[in-house]
Motif scaffolding. Sequence first.
Motif, PDB file in Angstrom:
ATOM      1  N   ALA A 132       0.833  -1.206   0.000  1.00  0.00           N
ATOM      2  CA  ALA A 132       0.000   0.000   0.000  1.00  0.00           C
ATOM      3  C   ALA A 132       0.867   1.256   0.000  1.00  0.00           C
ATOM      4  N   VAL A 133       1.900   1.231   0.825  1.00  0.00           N
ATOM      5  CA  VAL A 133       2.771   2.400   0.942  1.00  0.00           C
ATOM      6  C   VAL A 133       3.542   2.636  -0.369  1.00  0.00           C
ATOM      7  N   LEU A 134       4.022   1.554  -0.970  1.00  0.00           N
ATOM      8  CA  LEU A 134       4.742   1.700  -2.248  1.00  0.00           C
ATOM      9  C   LEU A 134       3.814   2.265  -3.319  1.00  0.00           C
ATOM     10  N   SER A 135       2.590   1.736  -3.399  1.00  0.00           N
ATOM     11  CA  SER A 135       1.622   2.230  -4.389  1.00  0.00           C
ATOM     12  C   SER A 135       1.330   3.704  -4.190  1.00  0.00           C
ATOM     13  N   LEU A 136       1.163   4.059  -2.947  1.00  0.00           N
ATOM     14  CA  LEU A 136       0.829   5.449  -2.635  1.00  0.00           C
ATOM     15  C   LEU A 136       1.981   6.378  -3.026  1.00  0.00           C
ATOM     16  N   MET A 137       3.198   5.935  -2.758  1.00  0.00           N
ATOM     17  CA  MET A 137       4.359   6.767  -3.101  1.00  0.00           C
ATOM     18  C   MET A 137       4.517   6.891  -4.611  1.00  0.00           C
ATOM     19  N   ASP A 138       4.157   5.836  -5.325  1.00  0.00           N
ATOM     20  CA  ASP A 138       4.194   5.884  -6.789  1.00  0.00           C
ATOM     21  C   ASP A 138       3.234   6.942  -7.308  1.00  0.00           C
ATOM     22  N   MET A 139       2.153   7.144  -6.579  1.00  0.00           N
ATOM     23  CA  MET A 139       1.090   8.044  -6.999  1.00  0.00           C
ATOM     24  C   MET A 139       1.466   9.501  -6.774  1.00  0.00           C
ATOM     25  N   LEU A 153       8.953   5.755   8.359  1.00  0.00           N
ATOM     26  CA  LEU A 153       8.041   6.113   9.433  1.00  0.00           C
ATOM     27  C   LEU A 153       6.644   5.567   9.151  1.00  0.00           C
ATOM     28  N   ALA A 154       6.168   5.786   7.924  1.00  0.00           N
ATOM     29  CA  ALA A 154       4.844   5.295   7.563  1.00  0.00           C
ATOM     30  C   ALA A 154       4.785   3.780   7.705  1.00  0.00           C
ATOM     31  N   CYS A 194      -0.858   4.533   5.444  1.00  0.00           N
ATOM     32  CA  CYS A 194      -1.194   5.442   4.344  1.00  0.00           C
ATOM     33  C   CYS A 194      -1.644   6.797   4.874  1.00  0.00           C
ATOM     34  N   ALA A 195      -2.372   6.781   5.974  1.00  0.00           N
ATOM     35  CA  ALA A 195      -2.790   8.050   6.568  1.00  0.00           C
ATOM     36  C   ALA A 195      -1.570   8.859   6.989  1.00  0.00           C
ATOM     37  N   ARG A 196      -0.587   8.172   7.541  1.00  0.00           N
ATOM     38  CA  ARG A 196       0.658   8.823   7.943  1.00  0.00           C
ATOM     39  C   ARG A 196       1.368   9.402   6.727  1.00  0.00           C
ATOM     40  N   LEU A 197       1.468   8.651   5.686  1.00  0.00           N
ATOM     41  CA  LEU A 197       2.177   9.101   4.496  1.00  0.00           C
ATOM     42  C   LEU A 197       1.453  10.272   3.834  1.00  0.00           C
ATOM     43  N   LEU A 198       0.123  10.270   3.916  1.00  0.00           N
ATOM     44  CA  LEU A 198      -0.671  11.360   3.350  1.00  0.00           C
ATOM     45  C   LEU A 198      -0.707  12.577   4.258  1.00  0.00           C
TER      46      LEU A 198
END
Lengths: 486, 478
Positions: A132-139, A153-154, A194-198
């Motif tokens: 999920a984190v990798l996908s989100l970062m790709d976005m 951290l995320a 994902c909430a952390r990364l966002l």
Amino acid sequence: GLPLTVRSKLLLTNTVNMNPASEKTVTASFGKFISDITPQHLSPVVLHRSKRMVLDSIGVGLIGSTTDVFELALQHCKLMYAADHISSVYGRRATKLSPTLAAFVNGVATHSMDFDDTWHPCTHPSGTVLPAVLSLMDMMPAHSKPTGLDFLLAFNVGIEIQGRLMRFSNEANNIPKRFHPPTVVGTIGSAAACARLLSLNPSQCSHALAIAASLAGAPMANAATQCKPLHIGNASRFGLEAALLASQGLEASPLVLDAVMGVAGFDAFYEDYVPQPLELSQNDGHVFLLEEQEMGFKRFPAHLGMHWVADAATSVHKLLVEHGSGNISPAEIKDILLSVPKSKYINRPFPDSEHEARHSFQFNACTALLDGEVTVQSFTPAAMRRPDLLSLLSRVRLQHPQDNPASFNLMYGEIQVTLAGGDVVKRRCDTFYGHWRNPLTNESLRKKFRSNAGVVLSSEGVERLIDVVENVDRIGDIGALLSQLQ
Amino acid sequence: MFPLNKQKEKKQYDITPQHLSPVVLHRSKRMVLDSIGVGLIGSTTDVFELALQHCKLMYAADHISSVYGRRATKLSPTLAAFVNGVATHSMDFDDTWHPCTHPSGTVLPAVLSLMDMMPAHSKPTGLDFLLAFNVGIEIQGRLMRFSNEANNIPKRFHPPTVVGTIGSAAACARLLSLNPSQCSHALAIAASLAGAPMANAATQCKPLHIGNASRFGLEAALLASQGLEASPLVLDAVMGVAGFDAFYEDYVPQPLELSQNDGHVFLLEEQEMGFKRFPAHLGMHWVADAATSVHKLLVEHGSGNISPAEIKDILLSVPKSKYINRPFPDSEHEARHSFQFNACTALLDGEVTVQSFTPAAMRRPDLLSLLSRVRLQHPQDNPASFNLMYGEIQVTLAGGDVVKRRCDTFYGHWRNPLTNESLRKKFRSNAGVVLSSEGVERLIDVVENVDRIGDIGAPACVYKRSITCLKYNYFLQF
């Protein structure tokens, strides 16, 4: 679809939340924790241990991309959705998918061979969070990707939240019977990461967890079937989806993690559930659970419970080989008695499929007895059909001693082999190599990674990836990691 | 003895349109009409808009399956099922059955999306469509009868997310003509996508429960059609390894068999559907009807209006159910799940309508006044079951008079079903928010005759929007 930049702009706009959760609830405390935690809270031990997890998870994801179930999941996504060149897919250089779909297929890959990490209390934590984190970062837009520390951290938030939630229930300490843990805590963990990364605000973080709860929970019956890898894939996908919906303003229960009589929230998934607030101390920092509780990594792709009997059976193999002809012949084995915990879904005398074989005390013990090891190759159709192996399988009995509980923290695996001549050999394994009490060395972990990643990447690519992950906390732009994954 | 999955799968595979009796055809067509209507008005809500924007943002454009109320918009099939399911439940206006679930909203969006996906030259017939729809409803009913817990107002898992997901998978498996084994796997795959906790009911997230049930059931059937396999024992009760029984405290499954000679009696034949007259949780309808009686009485004998000054105390006798006991609801979602709010609205206005839940209506000082005077009690004889409960209101007037009215069965309950006239009136009111009145009447006509349609997508039309156009996706886009 919308251009990436527009998507990102829409995501990064934090709307004012209309219904902030009360600060006194467990749910609100989790939301605040996720929102307030910073990279400074990551200790050296946590950084080191989580980087090992990231490396191992990528490796099992890469080899997992060669499985049939991964191919099925990928084809499904390509068939049922329009092409969307956003997030990378393990092992497929030219392939990208919509973010939640990439999280899905990468999660499927990660768990496809039951080769991914296992923690105590019991779950497979990395496979639901990392994809999920990798996908989100790709976005995220190329010019504002997270730093390596933001990423770590995320990731660690996603792991921490899972650990905290599992400590709310005694049930979580035992081999699961009702819901498959990654689909319960893993979905919430993915949402948290994902909430952390966002960089969602505390209220949005709470709502992300609550939305995720409505997407959580798959029954154990689908474990040891072709469907099981989808559990991890879906946990990853749904956690990301929950965080995205929360970022777009969707609100759900402000009490989802609290135990409210008569209206079940997250406690719907447990028989016993006693939640505690999660607080970030301003002065003392925060001790992540990963600091206190190491991760277990598997040496071969099968359910964790297999590793004890496999290690015990390997000892017997070595003994017999030293004193015998150099090979194990079924004719010399009269009886095999396994002492294992009572757990129906990993008790399979004659597994019919590779998925079943990965969840069979009998199969793994006999394979280790015959070959001296269990490997990726042990689960191929050819290996599974071997007459010698089938012979041994027909001679296996199971017993469940009282002192052998169905807990990965307390169980043991014992094998007693009665030889044709009458001799009896018994070996017991209390802690297999790779268990959190006896962790894989960095050397062993990299060896596993090279073996896995090397199926899909060139050896230079493999070494580059090892290097990038080792130094990821020093990277200014996570694009450097993302570009190495295909 | 075959595992239960195998029984159910065989039933799905073997059932044919000939098994649909006239009663079942009639009742299910009423459900289809009502469901489309609530879906259409639901397309005007904020939560629908949020769900739709999410899909447009997070996935590439895919012009396949129609979206309620949005002429130019189509999405990937599972995403359309999702947003249409969200629309259907967005106002808590959709049908309710006994045992307790909202059956149509999880099945119809998935089936419509799937039919949109099928090639133009081989769309199902109207009877194929109705059969699939009824299979989806039937499977839900059969599953709920495996647990006593299912008879009561739910506390743990929101029923549409449990049986509704399986029902959606069953309907789609039927429409895809999957073989028995694939049907079985579709149900099993769906089980891993089922189950949302009750805490998210009465929040903005609740409509997503129905949207997701619809979407995941379709997804499960599609994965099964592509060869994915899951547990062959998911519906059986296996000690130590929970399957579908993970969602229940008590669970005693039975095989489902299709008799070769006697045909099959669908549960819908034995148990009518409940339709709501206003958009709120089913439990609200009893106290609303009781309060409306009091309103009428007071208005006849008074000034023609209800003034809060004349009301000293309001005592509601209702079942004990925490998530519909909300003295001062903060949001429209909460208001739809509040005994107090619905009773006071009906007392004040003589009715509860779509408009009762607007911010302006919710803020009215007269209403807030009444709310401050409400007390709840939970008599022993008023159980938390939609089949057994009652709603009673006792109003103490300023002068000391006490008026008491009780409702045992509200109009629209399965014991006192809406007439066809009332159902169409509700549909016209809902669909008319989005469609032209000609479009509304055309839709009523098409649904009434859907079992006679030879090809659900056949463009037997002269004009794009002609009444003779049978291309069903025009249902959604007039």
